[in-house]
Design an enzyme around this catalytic site. Structure first.
Site, PDB file in Angstrom:
ATOM      1  N   SER A 153       0.854  -1.197   0.000  1.00 49.95           N
ATOM      2  CA  SER A 153       0.000   0.000   0.000  1.00 49.95           C
ATOM      3  C   SER A 153       0.885   1.241   0.000  1.00 49.95           C
ATOM      4  O   SER A 153       1.992   1.223   0.542  1.00 49.95           O
ATOM      5  CB  SER A 153      -0.875   0.031   1.252  1.00 49.95           C
ATOM      6  OG  SER A 153      -1.544   1.278   1.372  1.00 49.95           O
ATOM      7  N   TYR A 167      -1.719  -0.364  10.269  1.00 51.12           N
ATOM      8  CA  TYR A 167      -1.902  -0.888   8.906  1.00 51.12           C
ATOM      9  C   TYR A 167      -0.723  -0.471   8.020  1.00 51.12           C
ATOM     10  O   TYR A 167      -0.161  -1.293   7.279  1.00 51.12           O
ATOM     11  CB  TYR A 167      -3.220  -0.349   8.341  1.00 51.12           C
ATOM     12  CG  TYR A 167      -3.430  -0.578   6.869  1.00 51.12           C
ATOM     13  CD1 TYR A 167      -3.897  -1.803   6.390  1.00 51.12           C
ATOM     14  CD2 TYR A 167      -3.170   0.436   5.940  1.00 51.12           C
ATOM     15  CE1 TYR A 167      -4.095  -2.015   5.031  1.00 51.12           C
ATOM     16  CE2 TYR A 167      -3.372   0.240   4.589  1.00 51.12           C
ATOM     17  CZ  TYR A 167      -3.833  -0.987   4.137  1.00 51.12           C
ATOM     18  OH  TYR A 167      -4.023  -1.196   2.791  1.00 51.12           O
TER      19      TYR A 167
HETATM   20  P1  NAP Z   1     -11.587  -5.502   0.487  1.00 49.81           P
HETATM   21  O1  NAP Z   1     -12.455  -4.995  -0.606  1.00 49.81           O
HETATM   22  O2  NAP Z   1     -11.958  -5.215   1.913  1.00 49.81           O
HETATM   23  O3  NAP Z   1     -11.386  -7.083   0.293  1.00 49.81           O
HETATM   24  C1  NAP Z   1     -10.594  -7.775   1.211  1.00 49.81           C
HETATM   25  C2  NAP Z   1     -10.478  -9.221   0.761  1.00 49.81           C
HETATM   26  O4  NAP Z   1      -9.598  -9.899   1.670  1.00 49.81           O
HETATM   27  C3  NAP Z   1     -11.796  -9.971   0.797  1.00 49.81           C
HETATM   28  O5  NAP Z   1     -11.814 -10.876  -0.274  1.00 49.81           O
HETATM   29  C4  NAP Z   1     -11.738 -10.713   2.136  1.00 49.81           C
HETATM   30  O6  NAP Z   1     -12.506 -11.910   2.160  1.00 49.81           O
HETATM   31  C5  NAP Z   1     -10.264 -11.040   2.194  1.00 49.81           C
HETATM   32  N1  NAP Z   1      -9.788 -11.324   3.549  1.00 49.81           N
HETATM   33  C6  NAP Z   1      -9.837 -10.530   4.637  1.00 49.81           C
HETATM   34  N2  NAP Z   1      -9.314 -11.151   5.696  1.00 49.81           N
HETATM   35  C7  NAP Z   1      -8.905 -12.372   5.263  1.00 49.81           C
HETATM   36  C8  NAP Z   1      -8.298 -13.487   5.876  1.00 49.81           C
HETATM   37  N3  NAP Z   1      -7.979 -13.500   7.185  1.00 49.81           N
HETATM   38  N4  NAP Z   1      -8.031 -14.578   5.126  1.00 49.81           N
HETATM   39  C9  NAP Z   1      -8.346 -14.603   3.816  1.00 49.81           C
HETATM   40  N5  NAP Z   1      -8.934 -13.579   3.178  1.00 49.81           N
HETATM   41  C10 NAP Z   1      -9.203 -12.485   3.900  1.00 49.81           C
HETATM   42  O7  NAP Z   1     -10.094  -4.939   0.351  1.00 49.81           O
HETATM   43  P2  NAP Z   1      -9.290  -4.331  -0.916  1.00 49.81           P
HETATM   44  O8  NAP Z   1      -9.388  -2.871  -0.820  1.00 49.81           O
HETATM   45  O9  NAP Z   1      -9.627  -5.035  -2.155  1.00 49.81           O
HETATM   46  O10 NAP Z   1      -7.821  -4.697  -0.441  1.00 49.81           O
HETATM   47  C11 NAP Z   1      -7.064  -5.747  -1.032  1.00 49.81           C
HETATM   48  C12 NAP Z   1      -5.598  -5.487  -0.700  1.00 49.81           C
HETATM   49  O11 NAP Z   1      -5.244  -4.213  -1.221  1.00 49.81           O
HETATM   50  C13 NAP Z   1      -5.321  -5.418   0.809  1.00 49.81           C
HETATM   51  O12 NAP Z   1      -4.080  -6.030   1.082  1.00 49.81           O
HETATM   52  C14 NAP Z   1      -5.250  -3.938   1.072  1.00 49.81           C
HETATM   53  O13 NAP Z   1      -4.460  -3.630   2.189  1.00 49.81           O
HETATM   54  C15 NAP Z   1      -4.636  -3.448  -0.217  1.00 49.81           C
HETATM   55  N6  NAP Z   1      -4.833  -2.025  -0.485  1.00 49.81           N
HETATM   56  C16 NAP Z   1      -6.070  -1.522  -0.709  1.00 49.81           C
HETATM   57  C17 NAP Z   1      -6.200  -0.160  -0.970  1.00 49.81           C
HETATM   58  C18 NAP Z   1      -7.533   0.504  -1.229  1.00 49.81           C
HETATM   59  O14 NAP Z   1      -7.600   1.746  -1.263  1.00 49.81           O
HETATM   60  N7  NAP Z   1      -8.599  -0.247  -1.407  1.00 49.81           N
HETATM   61  C19 NAP Z   1      -5.080   0.668  -0.987  1.00 49.81           C
HETATM   62  C20 NAP Z   1      -3.837   0.106  -0.751  1.00 49.81           C
HETATM   63  C21 NAP Z   1      -3.713  -1.241  -0.521  1.00 49.81           C
HETATM   64  P3  NAP Z   1     -14.109 -11.857   2.537  1.00 49.81           P
HETATM   65  O15 NAP Z   1     -14.805 -11.306   1.325  1.00 49.81           O
HETATM   66  O16 NAP Z   1     -14.467 -13.279   2.822  1.00 49.81           O
HETATM   67  O17 NAP Z   1     -14.233 -10.963   3.724  1.00 49.81           O
END
Ligand code: NAP
Length: 258
Positions: A153, A167
């Site tokens: 991130s 985080y």
């Molecule tokens: P999201 O929409 O909240 O989706 C999170 C995903 O992770 C879901 O599929 C969830 O499964 C899964 N998950 C959560 N806890 C888990 C666990 N213990 N074991 C297995 N799966 C788990 O998040 P996102 O924004 O797409 O984020 C994805 C990645 O991108 C993360 O690493 C996040 O830190 C990174 N990121 C995101 C952003 C942003 O702005 N969105 C920015 C920088 C980095 P369920 O559906 O079953 O809950």
């Protein structure tokens, strides 16, 4: 925003077996959809949201496999890779994407329990899955090689003051793991890289207590907008492909210049 052009299939010709952690929603789901469209056999994990996982399977024409697997548990990670291997053969790509964050609060208000959970999922969970991938992919262990793409991130270099320093620190750990592991397995047929998304329209911001965070923050992004999950998926699959064959142990910002 105009979605036209996002994830159009280009001249990339990747084929292989891709394992995506947290593929049920957000960036992981977009990665599964694009991987399927570009010819990968897709296996992904979800934690608890079976309905969202089923939607992604349907988006992949029913060809993807969803596995309930909590990245914090070694047995679950092994089971995820086993499922891929049984269905399609050994994984060639791991996208270490699953991640969480908690409510926006000051550092001096955070509990130890919260820290343990976010480090357990984001750091230990990613380490467990990367270790599983290395054990199976490394030529040192008789594997055929492969690629690991970690999802870090922009928080790792911004620090997330007033929001979630914990985080941000977990993502700095991912950057360092990417650097060290990429070098460690560089002669074992495995490339290890990371993407650092900026502010992307996904559900994760609701977990932080501010579903509209992307629009609030977007004005501070040099490109003056938030990103789409598909734009991150494009970068992930480029790093997974042979188009990035001389790139390892590095990180790619996907943050609109932020
Ligand atoms: P999201 O929409 O909240 O989706 C999170 C995903 O992770 C879901 O599929 C969830 O499964 C899964 N998950 C959560 N806890 C888990 C666990 N213990 N074991 C297995 N799966 C788990 O998040 P996102 O924004 O797409 O984020 C994805 C990645 O991108 C993360 O690493 C996040 O830190 C990174 N990121 C995101 C952003 C942003 O702005 N969105 C920015 C920088 C980095 P369920 O559906 O079953 O809950």
């Amino acid at each position: 925003m105009d979605q036209r052009g996002l994830n159009e299939v280009t001249d990339l010709q990747p084929t292989g077996v891709i394992v995506v952690t947290g593929g049920s929603r957000g960036i992981g789901a977009a990665t599964c959809r694009l991987a399927h469209a570009t010819g990968y056999q897709v296996v992904f994990s979800y934690n608890s949201n079976a309905d969202a996982a089923a939607t992604v399977v349907a988006d992949c024409d029913g060809a993807a496999i969803a596995v309930q697997a909590d990245v914090r548990h070694e047995a679950d990670a092994a089971n995820l890779f086993d499922a891929a291997e049984e269905a399609f053969g050994p994984a060639t790509v791991l996208v270490n994407n699953a991640g969480i964050l908690h409510e926006q609060v000051r550092f001096d208000e955070m509990s130890v329990d919260r820290w343990r959970e976010v480090f357990d999922v984001n750091v230990i969970g990613s380490f467990i899955c990367a270790r599983e991938a290395v054990r199976r992919m490394s030529t040192r262990h008789g594997g055929a090689g492969g690629v690991i793409v970690n999802v870090s991130s922009a928080a790792s270099y911004l620090g997330s003051p007033g929001e979630y320093i914990d985080y941000a620190a977990t993502k700095a750990a991912i950057d360092t793991m990417t650097l060290g592991l990429g070098k460690e397995v560089a002669t074992e047929g495995i490339r290890v890289n990371a993407v650092r998304p900026g502010v992307i329209y996904t559900d994760i911001h609701a977990s932080g207590g501010e579903p509209g965070r992307v629009d609030r923050v977007a004005g501070g992004v040099p490109m003056k907008r938030g990103g789409q999950a598909e734009e991150v998926a494009d970068a992930i699959l480029w790093l997974a492909s042979d188009a990035s064959s001389y790139i390892t142990a590095t990180t790619l910002n996907v943050s609109g210049g932020r």
